[in-house]
Design a protein around this motif. Structure first.
Motif, PDB file in Angstrom:
ATOM      1  N   SER A 194       0.818  -1.219   0.000  1.00  0.00           N
ATOM      2  CA  SER A 194       0.000   0.000   0.000  1.00  0.00           C
ATOM      3  C   SER A 194       0.853   1.271   0.000  1.00  0.00           C
ATOM      4  O   SER A 194       0.471   2.275  -0.607  1.00  0.00           O
ATOM      5  N   ALA A 195       2.018   1.242   0.656  1.00  0.00           N
ATOM      6  CA  ALA A 195       2.856   2.449   0.710  1.00  0.00           C
ATOM      7  C   ALA A 195       3.326   2.862  -0.678  1.00  0.00           C
ATOM      8  O   ALA A 195       3.243   4.040  -1.056  1.00  0.00           O
ATOM      9  N   VAL A 196       3.798   1.896  -1.466  1.00  0.00           N
ATOM     10  CA  VAL A 196       4.263   2.244  -2.808  1.00  0.00           C
ATOM     11  C   VAL A 196       3.085   2.558  -3.720  1.00  0.00           C
ATOM     12  O   VAL A 196       3.216   3.361  -4.657  1.00  0.00           O
ATOM     13  N   THR A 197       1.906   1.981  -3.440  1.00  0.00           N
ATOM     14  CA  THR A 197       0.706   2.317  -4.214  1.00  0.00           C
ATOM     15  C   THR A 197       0.329   3.775  -3.987  1.00  0.00           C
ATOM     16  O   THR A 197       0.023   4.511  -4.935  1.00  0.00           O
ATOM     17  N   ILE A 198       0.349   4.213  -2.730  1.00  0.00           N
ATOM     18  CA  ILE A 198       0.023   5.608  -2.418  1.00  0.00           C
ATOM     19  C   ILE A 198       1.062   6.551  -3.023  1.00  0.00           C
ATOM     20  O   ILE A 198       0.714   7.594  -3.592  1.00  0.00           O
ATOM     21  N   ALA A 199       2.352   6.180  -2.934  1.00  0.00           N
ATOM     22  CA  ALA A 199       3.408   7.014  -3.517  1.00  0.00           C
ATOM     23  C   ALA A 199       3.246   7.119  -5.029  1.00  0.00           C
ATOM     24  O   ALA A 199       3.390   8.202  -5.610  1.00  0.00           O
ATOM     25  N   ARG A 200       2.945   5.986  -5.667  1.00  0.00           N
ATOM     26  CA  ARG A 200       2.747   6.009  -7.124  1.00  0.00           C
ATOM     27  C   ARG A 200       1.582   6.907  -7.500  1.00  0.00           C
ATOM     28  O   ARG A 200       1.681   7.745  -8.404  1.00  0.00           O
ATOM     29  N   ASN A 201       0.458   6.768  -6.800  1.00  0.00           N
ATOM     30  CA  ASN A 201      -0.723   7.554  -7.143  1.00  0.00           C
ATOM     31  C   ASN A 201      -0.540   9.032  -6.856  1.00  0.00           C
ATOM     32  O   ASN A 201      -1.043   9.885  -7.604  1.00  0.00           O
ATOM     33  N   ALA A 202       0.177   9.349  -5.775  1.00  0.00           N
ATOM     34  CA  ALA A 202       0.439  10.761  -5.465  1.00  0.00           C
ATOM     35  C   ALA A 202       1.255  11.401  -6.584  1.00  0.00           C
ATOM     36  O   ALA A 202       0.930  12.492  -7.071  1.00  0.00           O
ATOM     37  N   GLY A 203       2.317  10.711  -7.014  1.00  0.00           N
ATOM     38  CA  GLY A 203       3.130  11.246  -8.110  1.00  0.00           C
ATOM     39  C   GLY A 203       2.384  11.261  -9.426  1.00  0.00           C
ATOM     40  O   GLY A 203       2.505  12.210 -10.218  1.00  0.00           O
ATOM     41  N   LEU A 204       1.571  10.229  -9.668  1.00  0.00           N
ATOM     42  CA  LEU A 204       0.850  10.111 -10.935  1.00  0.00           C
ATOM     43  C   LEU A 204      -0.158  11.241 -11.111  1.00  0.00           C
ATOM     44  O   LEU A 204      -0.170  11.923 -12.143  1.00  0.00           O
ATOM     45  N   PHE A 205      -0.991  11.460 -10.092  1.00  0.00           N
ATOM     46  CA  PHE A 205      -2.037  12.480 -10.273  1.00  0.00           C
ATOM     47  C   PHE A 205      -1.482  13.888 -10.144  1.00  0.00           C
ATOM     48  O   PHE A 205      -2.016  14.825 -10.757  1.00  0.00           O
TER      49      PHE A 205
END
Length: 310
Positions: A194-205
């Motif tokens: 979940s941590a890398v998922t949140i990091a990916r989505n934060a950078g993506l959006f």
């Protein structure tokens, strides 16, 4: 075009029911001036904020549902390329054809149900939080463009929207990836990666919001909603793609005992930082292009039916 009429109105109506129910608890002052043919509606600031929140979530919901329906097959191929050890050296078409031969077309939609159920929710949260955060920042903080180009308020609002999406999406995305790579899972594993998922989505959006703010004005004549969604999404994915590779591997269960940092380093050494990029960008072009059309249609519908409260 086929998402433009009845489906989008149904999506908007469903998302708006809760808001309409809450309207009975808010004291809105409505004044109708006659005999003028125009109707002027005056609402309290609280109602205006609720309207903005509801439209942002409804438009984001339409974006999410459309993206899932159109893009799931290519997403399945992309994930298998990234996270199945036996597919790390196979090409896009071979993986897709082998999956169809062994499981039929429904194999391309493996993992589609959790994204179908959660996709509308976390993508509507993404856009809804973005709209609210951006409005708050514009009202409470001074405008400033970093390097004379980058609007920090847009970037910060995009970051907030991405974090909101990541928090909600993490368990849904874990189940999706597990299904796509054919791994078993349990409820206790839902927040794995979940941590890398949140990091990916934060950078993506964050990147998507910045590109959506910068790119269209640079194109003579501007961009249509389809190409705005497709181009800005692809640029955003290119910006953060290595994080998507690591996310898929962490969630797959095929790389147990490896931290996100270790997987990132191994991907760099093995030339896998952009693994699955081709099907990923193909999916992004079609899915986000169509989804942005749906998003804009909902916004246009809302602006025609609601007073000018922005």
């Amino acid at each position: 075009p086929f998402f433009s009429a009845p489906l989008l109105r149904i999506l908007f109506a469903a998302s708006f029911r809760r808001f309409v129910a809450s309207m009975t608890q808010i004291q809105a002052q409505v004044q109708v001036h006659l005999p003028s043919p125009e109707v002027t509606v005056a609402v309290t600031p609280g109602v205006a904020k609720a309207l903005e929140f509801a439209v942002g979530f409804a438009a984001g919901g339409a974006y999410g549902l459309t993206s899932v329906v159109v893009g799931q097959p290519l997403d399945t191929v992309k994930t298998r390329m990234q996270a199945r050890p036996d597919a790390l050296s196979s090409c896009t078409w071979r993986i897709g054809l082998e999956l169809v031969r062994s499981q039929g077309v429904r194999g391309l939609y493996r993992g589609g149900m959790p994204v179908f159920l959660g996709g509308t929710l976390f993508r509507s949260a993404q856009f809804g939080v973005y709209e609210v955060a951006l409005k708050h920042l514009k009202e409470q903080t001074p405008k400033h463009n970093l390097f004379g180009v980058l609007d920090w308020q847009v970037a910060a609002a995009g970051l907030a929207g991405g974090v909101a999406r990541g928090i909600i999406e993490a368990p849904f995305d874990f189940v999706k990836v597990s299904r796509q790579v054919e791994q078993t899972w349990s409820l206790g594993m839902l927040f794995k990666g979940s941590a890398v998922t949140i990091a990916r989505n934060a950078g993506l959006f964050c990147a998507f919001s910045v590109y959506r703010d910068l790119v269209p004005p640079m194109i003579p004549g501007g961009l249509s909603p389809f190409w705005t969604g497709a181009l800005c999404s692809n640029l955003a994915w290119l910006t953060i793609w290595p994080l998507d590779v690591v996310k898929s591997q962490r969630q797959s269960g095929n790389f147990a005992g490896h931290s996100s940092a270790a997987l990132l380093a191994e991907a760099a050494r093995g030339g896998l930082l952009f693994r699955g990029l081709i099907p990923g960008l193909m999916r992004s072009t079609v899915a986000n292009g169509c989804a942005m059309v749906a998003y804009k249609k909902i916004e246009e519908f809302a602006n025609m039916q609601l007073p000018k409260w922005r």
